[in-house]
Design a protein around this motif. Sequence first.
Motif, PDB file in Angstrom:
ATOM      1  N   ARG A  93       0.677  -1.128  -0.026  1.00  0.00           N
ATOM      2  CA  ARG A  93      -0.011   0.016  -0.004  1.00  0.00           C
ATOM      3  C   ARG A  93       0.897   1.128   0.222  1.00  0.00           C
ATOM      4  O   ARG A  93       0.541   2.237  -0.663  1.00  0.00           O
ATOM      5  N   ILE A  94       1.942   1.229   0.800  1.00  0.00           N
ATOM      6  CA  ILE A  94       2.714   2.377   0.663  1.00  0.00           C
ATOM      7  C   ILE A  94       3.427   2.511  -0.440  1.00  0.00           C
ATOM      8  O   ILE A  94       3.808   3.791  -1.070  1.00  0.00           O
ATOM      9  N   ILE A  95       3.909   1.427  -1.181  1.00  0.00           N
ATOM     10  CA  ILE A  95       4.462   1.636  -2.626  1.00  0.00           C
ATOM     11  C   ILE A  95       3.736   2.181  -3.638  1.00  0.00           C
ATOM     12  O   ILE A  95       3.981   2.928  -4.583  1.00  0.00           O
ATOM     13  N   GLY A  96       2.412   1.902  -3.247  1.00  0.00           N
ATOM     14  CA  GLY A  96       1.175   2.627  -4.372  1.00  0.00           C
ATOM     15  C   GLY A  96       0.778   1.605  -5.337  1.00  0.00           C
ATOM     16  O   GLY A  96       0.346   2.145  -6.331  1.00  0.00           O
ATOM     17  N   LEU A  97       0.945   0.457  -5.010  1.00  0.00           N
ATOM     18  CA  LEU A  97       0.596  -0.477  -6.268  1.00  0.00           C
ATOM     19  C   LEU A  97      -0.920  -0.999  -6.270  1.00  0.00           C
ATOM     20  O   LEU A  97      -1.278  -1.394  -7.141  1.00  0.00           O
ATOM     21  N   LEU A  98      -1.632  -0.428  -5.113  1.00  0.00           N
ATOM     22  CA  LEU A  98      -3.146  -1.233  -4.963  1.00  0.00           C
ATOM     23  C   LEU A  98      -4.007   0.079  -5.514  1.00  0.00           C
ATOM     24  O   LEU A  98      -4.308   0.931  -4.675  1.00  0.00           O
ATOM     25  N   HIS A  99      -4.344  -0.072  -6.704  1.00  0.00           N
ATOM     26  CA  HIS A  99      -5.179   1.068  -7.339  1.00  0.00           C
ATOM     27  C   HIS A  99      -5.939   0.530  -8.814  1.00  0.00           C
ATOM     28  O   HIS A  99      -5.768  -0.692  -9.077  1.00  0.00           O
ATOM     29  N   ALA A 100      -6.974   1.251  -9.266  1.00  0.00           N
ATOM     30  CA  ALA A 100      -7.799   0.881 -10.043  1.00  0.00           C
ATOM     31  C   ALA A 100      -7.136   0.328 -11.404  1.00  0.00           C
ATOM     32  O   ALA A 100      -7.821  -0.688 -12.031  1.00  0.00           O
ATOM     33  N   ALA A 101      -6.108   0.949 -11.767  1.00  0.00           N
ATOM     34  CA  ALA A 101      -5.452   0.458 -12.976  1.00  0.00           C
ATOM     35  C   ALA A 101      -4.493  -0.584 -12.697  1.00  0.00           C
ATOM     36  O   ALA A 101      -3.769  -0.866 -13.685  1.00  0.00           O
ATOM     37  N   ASN A 102      -4.110  -1.301 -11.476  1.00  0.00           N
ATOM     38  CA  ASN A 102      -3.296  -2.253 -11.299  1.00  0.00           C
ATOM     39  C   ASN A 102      -3.698  -3.248  -9.987  1.00  0.00           C
ATOM     40  O   ASN A 102      -3.689  -2.853  -9.253  1.00  0.00           O
ATOM     41  N   ASN A 103      -3.898  -4.284 -10.465  1.00  0.00           N
ATOM     42  CA  ASN A 103      -4.291  -5.303  -9.552  1.00  0.00           C
ATOM     43  C   ASN A 103      -3.512  -6.605  -9.651  1.00  0.00           C
ATOM     44  O   ASN A 103      -3.879  -7.712  -9.248  1.00  0.00           O
ATOM     45  N   SER A 104      -2.331  -6.488  -9.947  1.00  0.00           N
ATOM     46  CA  SER A 104      -1.184  -7.630 -10.242  1.00  0.00           C
ATOM     47  C   SER A 104       0.271  -7.108  -9.384  1.00  0.00           C
ATOM     48  O   SER A 104       0.561  -5.920  -9.724  1.00  0.00           O
ATOM     49  N   TYR A 105       0.649  -7.862  -8.538  1.00  0.00           N
ATOM     50  CA  TYR A 105       1.976  -7.455  -7.653  1.00  0.00           C
ATOM     51  C   TYR A 105       2.217  -8.591  -7.012  1.00  0.00           C
ATOM     52  O   TYR A 105       1.562  -9.621  -6.743  1.00  0.00           O
ATOM     53  N   ARG A 106       3.535  -8.614  -6.444  1.00  0.00           N
ATOM     54  CA  ARG A 106       4.118  -9.550  -5.546  1.00  0.00           C
ATOM     55  C   ARG A 106       3.665  -9.038  -4.171  1.00  0.00           C
ATOM     56  O   ARG A 106       4.242  -8.201  -3.531  1.00  0.00           O
ATOM     57  N   LEU A 107       2.981  -9.876  -3.433  1.00  0.00           N
ATOM     58  CA  LEU A 107       2.787  -9.759  -2.064  1.00  0.00           C
ATOM     59  C   LEU A 107       3.924 -10.066  -0.999  1.00  0.00           C
ATOM     60  O   LEU A 107       4.158  -9.747  -0.095  1.00  0.00           O
TER      61      LEU A 107
END
Length: 399
Positions: A93-107
Amino acid sequence: METNKSYRITLRPKKEESLKRFHPWVFSGAIANREPGLQEGNVVRVFSANGEFLGTGHYQEGSISVRILSFSDEPIDVDFYSRRIASAYRLRRIIGLLHAANNSYRLIHGEGDNLPGLIVDIYGKTAVVQAHSSGMDADKEMIVEALLEVLGKENLENVFYKSEGTLPARSAIETGDRYLLGGEHVDAVALENGLKFNIDWLRGQKTGFFIDQRENRSLLEKYAAGRDLLNMFCYTGGFSVYAMRGGARSVHSVDSSSKAVMLTDENIRLNFGEDPRHTSYAEDAFKFLKCASTDAYDLIVLDPPAFAKHRGAINNALQGYKRLNLAALEKIRRGGLLFTFSCSQAISKEQFRLAVFSAAAISGRKVSILHQLTQPADHPINIYHPEGEYLKGLVLHVE
């Protein structure tokens, strides 16, 4: 859920120093005694030769015998995994990955998130879990429970366990790749910076997509306008899709796997329909470069699979990187840009840069480094575990 029983391991004299510096690995040669009954995947408590407690981790036969999960004397249970996963989720969340245009990331990125042996990638409402140790395999049900607790049922509908290719042979046979949660009516299309990608976590490489190149793909997009791109080792076509959105004049995607080329074509159509700017080729990279017209491309991406899986392969790998980069440097147009990468953990930044330098010197061309690239922030590097820095990249301007 009941806490795993733990076993005691005692180290040889003076073998505790790396653990006191918070390095999370115990090598087999450092172990003096193992408690009877200890098996792969068990939780162990590690002590120095003087009886000092050092850490709690997972045991496994092999060179790396213990992966330390905690330097505190605490149980490895659902609450433990929930705390670690919640911490990793807050970081994303701090990195800013969780938003409407991006739903893929390494958790979860193994040692980088203080969970050695565990990878968790998120694609929309699906988590793909990959265990690299027998201990994480043994704890997979607790990990799913913890993921649900942290992410919530509204955000997590499916968990696919994909570890056949990463576990020791015996564990992999016993486990198998399968859904641990959900698995019906799964949406396998994920968003990355507003672009759509089909994710084949069932049969694809790694967890189905190379999330670690997200920021480097975005950088390439900024340079793509009006250029002719050659994307070598394209896999699912990530760099090709970004270049198309960036206004590339033409894009050629090359991979030796016909299945990978099909995935690339699907992702191009998913975002741009039938776009005549794109052409794909199922061919060997070295042969394709050898036969390519001189000056055909002014933007080339070299993103090969790991040339060195272990330290014994380093010399051959460096020769491979040199040959590959030389082939590209001999073909690229004057004023062109070369994005070149190594994902071999055994190859250092200095070694990779020297291989590229050697290729540039042999080519006789003027070459400048514009960017030095690495993995993105959702692939964090534990400062006490520098081995976690595996992705190296350079952007070169070639006269």
